[in-house]
Design a protein around this motif. Structure first.
Motif, mmCIF file in Angstrom:
data_model
loop_
_atom_site.group_PDB
_atom_site.id
_atom_site.type_symbol
_atom_site.label_atom_id
_atom_site.label_comp_id
_atom_site.label_asym_id
_atom_site.label_seq_id
_atom_site.Cartn_x
_atom_site.Cartn_y
_atom_site.Cartn_z
ATOM 1 N N TRP A 1 0.832 -1.206 0.000
ATOM 2 C CA TRP A 1 0.000 0.000 0.000
ATOM 3 C C TRP A 1 0.865 1.254 0.000
ATOM 4 O O TRP A 1 0.668 2.190 -0.769
ATOM 5 C CB TRP A 1 -0.892 -0.042 1.240
ATOM 6 N N LYS A 2 1.858 1.228 0.838
ATOM 7 C CA LYS A 2 2.750 2.384 0.968
ATOM 8 C C LYS A 2 3.500 2.636 -0.334
ATOM 9 O O LYS A 2 3.698 3.777 -0.767
ATOM 10 C CB LYS A 2 3.729 2.119 2.113
ATOM 11 N N THR B 1 1.552 4.460 -2.961
ATOM 12 C CA THR B 1 1.339 5.906 -2.770
ATOM 13 C C THR B 1 2.394 6.731 -3.495
ATOM 14 O O THR B 1 2.228 7.938 -3.660
ATOM 15 C CB THR B 1 1.351 6.279 -1.277
ATOM 16 N N THR C 1 -1.579 -6.973 7.454
ATOM 17 C CA THR C 1 -0.967 -5.816 8.105
ATOM 18 C C THR C 1 0.231 -6.319 8.905
ATOM 19 O O THR C 1 0.536 -7.515 8.902
ATOM 20 C CB THR C 1 -1.959 -5.134 9.061
ATOM 21 N N SER C 2 0.887 -5.407 9.620
ATOM 22 C CA SER C 2 2.047 -5.832 10.410
ATOM 23 C C SER C 2 1.624 -6.780 11.531
ATOM 24 O O SER C 2 2.451 -7.503 12.079
ATOM 25 C CB SER C 2 2.767 -4.614 10.990
ATOM 26 N N ALA D 1 4.901 -0.835 10.359
ATOM 27 C CA ALA D 1 3.644 -0.609 11.073
ATOM 28 C C ALA D 1 2.661 0.201 10.251
ATOM 29 O O ALA D 1 1.448 0.061 10.400
ATOM 30 C CB ALA D 1 3.922 0.076 12.400
ATOM 31 N N ASP D 2 3.179 1.059 9.377
ATOM 32 C CA ASP D 2 2.284 1.928 8.605
ATOM 33 C C ASP D 2 2.007 1.384 7.207
ATOM 34 O O ASP D 2 1.524 2.108 6.346
ATOM 35 C CB ASP D 2 2.892 3.327 8.495
ATOM 36 N N ASP D 3 2.320 0.111 6.960
ATOM 37 C CA ASP D 3 2.106 -0.443 5.618
ATOM 38 C C ASP D 3 1.085 -1.573 5.666
ATOM 39 O O ASP D 3 0.796 -2.135 6.725
ATOM 40 C CB ASP D 3 3.424 -0.967 5.041
ATOM 41 N N SER E 1 8.352 -5.788 2.245
ATOM 42 C CA SER E 1 6.889 -5.704 2.360
ATOM 43 C C SER E 1 6.183 -6.624 1.374
ATOM 44 O O SER E 1 5.046 -7.019 1.606
ATOM 45 C CB SER E 1 6.428 -4.258 2.144
#
Lengths: 681, 343
Positions: free
Chosen positions: A5-6, A9, A37-38, A46-48, A134
């Protein structure tokens, strides 16, 4: 294919609702398979979020994050941001450093190479490591990681060679030599053959084209100069090599689904830029390209009338144009005039015809816009004769207590060898076993049913009476012929031979068979001698019926009596009258007579029946076997008594007792004369 | 005979007769007793009546009245015994008859759930005008691939994704090369054969076994059944396709089912979609569908500018398992009576 996802972007602004995006991707062609998720995947930041998308085999362009981002940009009508790689090149021309010879254009239509000198191999930047991790790609070093990063970015596979290991500074794209050996970067050895394409230097193969690199030329910590390969390898060549060598890789997966010819150079520049940024060094001037010219895409005409004709809905022309343009099609003429002309982008190999453009418009517009209450013209249909017959067959057999089984069409050698009543030609065989050990296309259903009965007995002590309706595959005369696929109905049951024969006779009667079932003894291994018969309807072969030999039963660990039969459905149908026709019954009462004959053991029932019938003629409505009784003391050795019943009836008058007695006398006389059968007083 | 003696004889006769009749437990015993006491020729009543002549004239009136009383009592007992034995009252129940014992069931076999499913599907589609068609299970690459617009380099042709037949060469030497014959991987081959031998309009379903090298597990088996539908005519649209599938889903799964198309790729249809049914709150994929690819029409001699058509394929096992709650596809092919006898 895994997507971060990250990472996405970087190329497109993503909507806040991730689940909605996943659904919309599914409904437009990228099926959402799962999300991590993580929490589920500790390798993730954590934010991906990692999204798993299923990419169909015609959409190689979506095997990279930019491709997925493009789909999202089209769906949400937003801007796509594609990086523009910039290179600072040294004065040294790449042609002075490296030569490329392409001797196998059939497998490799295009090969490009760049050289970077003075790199320092080390760890990749943290952001690149996080990106690769990731989506499950292993981290190696800043050179190899850059090639993998660009692979996952745009879908173009790349390979880095250690320049110092390339003999004579020459790359040769050629067929592998007979039994040439290569050690791949997984450090295993593979034997190649001339159908495979290899990337070699002046001495030996350095890589299997499109599949995997060689260990000898891989980038190591001491590598200072690298060669960057970006190429097009044909799907057929890559697939066959990967299959034969059992070597599948993210690269081979993408080459099999075609890569973007324009993307080759973009990827080459992109990876060089990333390597220089993280490993230093300078890029030699220019690129070696064996086929730099890219054919322009031909225009495709799209008619508004055809859109409606195929989809059944009207889509506003402006929307059609927006969709196709957003997807990268170049519009030569807008569709508002009734028909538009578009050129597909280089990354869309699947867009070649009007039907393809219609599909693109439909899937982006949304299949939910297509109604499900469109009138269907009424058309009459009729049931096939085959289906009517098999319905009757199933009715009779289930009434007789048999249950329908369904067993695999391909069987083991053991089953195939045990019985083959229909043909002596060897069974057809698959290259790959369908189930463990099963390669033979069966020539009879009987072993499968016997095995099923044995399994029922072994697992639950059930004496299973079973039938199956399925194809036999009888081989043709030559290897290139398709086999005769004969539909058979086969049964296995306990009880005795005559119970099974009765089922078959009832079946034929219910199907309206015009001719009586007749039997002739045959012999075959696996059956009790003398108790295997070929069945016929008149002169036409119908099938087989027999008692399984005790020795065979022992092999199956079955006890008791097992009778099997197999009938050709085509033969049944040939003689069948599926729509019963009424026959007028006599308005006069019938007279019954029972007769008990003593005769030689060798006289067969059908002989006796025929003599009785011919002695009486039309006034004999039925002759029914009742019983056989043997008493050597009274009648002597090899003698038997047979009890039968006759039903006598005239269509023209009431038969008197005297009339019946006269007919009986003629029967008695005929039996005496023809069969030496004596009436018991 | 004295009056006293005559009256004593009457009393004895009445007692004996009533006791015997009451004790009669079957029609035979009853009949014997009836004949003994009230028989017209040799009955006991008849005998004792004849002894009236021996009674003194002055006592005959008394004797006659008593005789009538006894006669009526005995005849009443006869009537009661007859009524009891002919079925009335609790005392007539045969104690050996236990109606709670199980009935004698005929041995009836079972039709396979796949057959039941195919029959059901054929009936539903038949009401929409689709006729059943069949074709060979062993196919040549032309029918299985070429005519279905599957090019030579397409992954679907891979020897690991099909059951190619061994030949003299491949059987003994190399494995995993494409051959001249294979077990069909789809029943679309039947549609090709139908279209090649018929002019439009065409409205058929093809049903039968297909083969793909999947390792067996609860939801996969290398042999399974497909139902494919094909409709070709002058004005066939994707809306027609969706409608046919909607009618099918409503009839097979119930009125509350929803349909969804998801874009997909099949070489023989364009556009191509996966068909999902919303059932019990979950979207379940049941098969693929789409508009017949113009190249397929050309391969069978149709003009794609004149006709259009749709095709769809549904997995029979998937439908059968859903409807019957079958959890493991392998049970369908086991021949296990414990499984088969449940349907």
């Amino acid at each position: 294919m895994l997507v971060s996802w990250k990472w996405l972007t970087r190329y497109v602004d993503l909507p806040a609702d991730r689940e909605e995006l996943e659904t919309r991707l599914s409904l437009s062609g990228l099926n959402h398979e799962g999300t991590e998720t993580s929490n589920e995947n500790p390798a993730l930041a954590a934010d991906d979020v990692c999204i798993d998308l299923e990419v169909t085999s015609n959409r190689g362009d979506c095997l990279g994050h930019i491709g997925v981002a493009r789909e999202i940009a089209v769906l949400y009508d937003t801007e796509l941001r594609v990086p523009s790689p910039t290179l600072e090149e040294s004065k040294t021309d790449v042609a002075s450093l490296l030569k490329v010879e392409n001797e196998f254009t059939e497998a490799c239509p295009r090969y490009t190479a760049r050289v970077i000198r003075g790199v320092k191999v080390g760890p990749s930047p943290a952001w690149m490591q996080a990106a690769l991790t990731s989506v499950g790609i292993g981290v190696v070093n800043n050179v190899v990681d850059a090639t993998n990063y660009v692979l996952m970015e745009c879908g173009q596979p790349l390979h880095a060679f250690d320049y110092a290991k390339i003999a004579d500074q020459k790359i040769v794209v050629r067929p592998a030599r007979e039994k040439e050996i290569i050690t791949a970067i997984d450090h295993r050895q593979y034997e190649l053959d001339p159908s495979m394409c290899v990337i070699a230097d002046a001495k030996s193969a350095s890589a299997v084209a499109g599949v995997m690199g060689g260990a000898d030329s891989e980038v190591t910590d001491s590598t200072a100069d690298v060669v960057i390969e970006a190429a097009i390898f044909t799907p057929l060549s890559v697939r066959r090599a990967a299959r034969t060598l059992k070597l599948h890789s993210p690269s081979s997966f993408r080459f099999e689904r075609r890569v973007d010819p324009v993307g080759v150079d973009w990827a080459s520049r992109r990876v060089c830029q990333l390597i220089v940024e993280s490993a230093g060094g300078t890029v030699a001037k220019g690129i070696i390209d064996t086929a730099p010219e890219i054919e322009p895409r031909p225009p495709i005409v799209l008619r508004r009338s055809q859109l409606e004709r195929i989809l059944g809905i009207t889509i506003e022309p402006g929307e059609v144009d927006r969709i196709l343009t957003a997807l990268g099609c170049q519009s030569d003429a807008k569709i508002t005039a009734g028909s538009g002309s578009y050129r597909a982008p280089s990354w869309r190999h699947d867009l070649t015809r009007e039907a393809d453009l219609i599909e693109e418009v439909a899937r982006i517009h949304g299949y939910d816009k297509i109604p499900e209450d469109s009138p269907i013209p009424v058309a009459p249909s009729s049931k096939r004769t085959f289906d009517s017959a098999t319905e009757k067959i199933r009715g009779v057999l289930t009434a007789a207590g048999l249950s329908e089984a369904m067993t695999p069409s391909v069987v083991t050698k053991k089953l195939d060898s045990s019985l083959s009543p229909w043909t002596e030609r060897p069974a057809l065989s698959t290259q790959t076993a369908m189930l463990k050990g099963a390669k033979r296309l069966r020539r009879t259903l009987l072993p499968s049913l016997i095995e099923a009965r044995a399994n029922n007995w072994a697992s639950a002590s059930i004496e299973a009476d079973l039938f199956e309706i399925a194809h036999l595959y009888l081989p043709g005369e030559t290897e290139d012929e398709l086999p005769d696929e004969l539909y058979a109905v086969s049964l296995v049951c306990g009880g005795d031979f005559f119970a099974a024969k009765g089922i078959i006779e009832s079946l034929c009667q219910r199907l309206g068979a015009r001719q009586a079932v007749s039997v002739s003894p045959v012999d075959s291994p696996g059956f009790v001698t003398g108790q295997l018969v070929q069945l016929s309807l008149g002169d036409s072969p119908l099938g087989y019926l027999g008692v399984v030999a005790p020795k065979t039963l022992k092999q199956w660990k079955l006890s008791g009596n097992v009778v099997v039969a197999e009938l050709s459905i085509a033969a049944l149908l040939a003689d069948a009258e599926l729509v019963p026709q009424q026959r007028i019954v006599s308005m006069f009462p019938s007279v019954e007579r029972d007769l008990n004959f003593v005769m030689s053991e060798s006289v067969r029932w059908n002989d006796l029946e025929n003599v009785v019938r011919s002695a009486v003629g039309d006034q004999l409505k039925s002759v029914t076997y009742r019983e056989t009784y043997r008493d050597p003391k009274k009648d002597g050795k090899d003698r038997k008594r047979v009890l039968l019943s006759m039903q006598l009836q005239s269509d023209e008058t009431t038969l008197s007792g005297d009339d019946a007695d006269a007919l009986v006398q003629s029967v008695i006389g005929a039996c005496k004369k023809k069969l030496d059968a004596e009436l018991l007083g | 005979m004295s009056l006293q003696n005559f009256l004593s004889a009457l009393d004895a006769l009445q007692s004996e007769a009533i006791a015997t009749l009451d004790a009669a437990s079957d029609p035979e015993a009853f009949e014997a007793a009836r004949v003994k006491y009230v028989g017209q020729k040799k009955g006991a009543l008849k005998d004792i009546q004849k002894q009236m002549g021996g009674v003194a004239a002055d006592d005959r009136k008394s004797a006659g009245m008593r005789l009538n009383e006894v006669k009526q009592a005995i005849e009443k007992a006869v009537a009661e015994a007859q009524s009891r034995l002919s079925g009335g009252g609790d005392s007539g129940v045969d104690p050996t008859f236990d109606p709670t014992l199980p009935g004698v069931r005929p041995t009836i076999g079972h039709i396979h759930p796949i057959t039941q499913t195919i029959t059901h599907l054929t009936e539903i589609m038949g009401r929409m005008g689709f006729e059943a068609a069949e074709g060979p299970e062993v196919e040549d690459p032309h029918h299985n691939f070429v005519a279905l617009n599957i090019p030579e380099d397409h992954p679907a042709r891979d020897p690991l994704d099909n059951f190619y037949l061994a030949t003299a060469a491949t059987g003994t030497e190399k494995q995993n090369i494409e051959g001249t014959r294979l077990l069909r991987s789809q029943t679309s081959t039947v549609q090709i054969r139908v279209m090649a031998n018929r002019k439009p309009p065409v409205r058929v379903i093809s049903l039968g076994r297909v083969y793909r090298p999947d390792d067996p597990d609860a939801t996969h088996f290398p042999m399974f059944h497909q139902m494919e539908g094909l409709l070709v005519d002058t004005h066939v649209t994707m809306a027609n396709l969706k409608t046919v599938l909607r009618v099918f889903a409503t009839n097979y799964l119930g009125g509350d089912v929803e349909i969804r198309f998801r874009p997909s790729f099949f070489p023989f249809t364009e556009p191509s979609v996966e068909v999902d049914f919303l059932w019990d709150g979950n979207w379940i994929e049941f098969g693929g569908a789409g508009m017949v690819d113009p190249n397929v029409f050309r391969a069978v001699g149709y003009d794609p500018e004149e006709v259009s058509g749709f095709a769809f394929g549904l997995g029979v096992e998937r439908l059968c398992m859903r409807r019957h709650g079958i959890k493991d596809i392998r049970d369908l092919y086991s021949g296990d009576m414990r499984f088969l006898s449940q349907f």
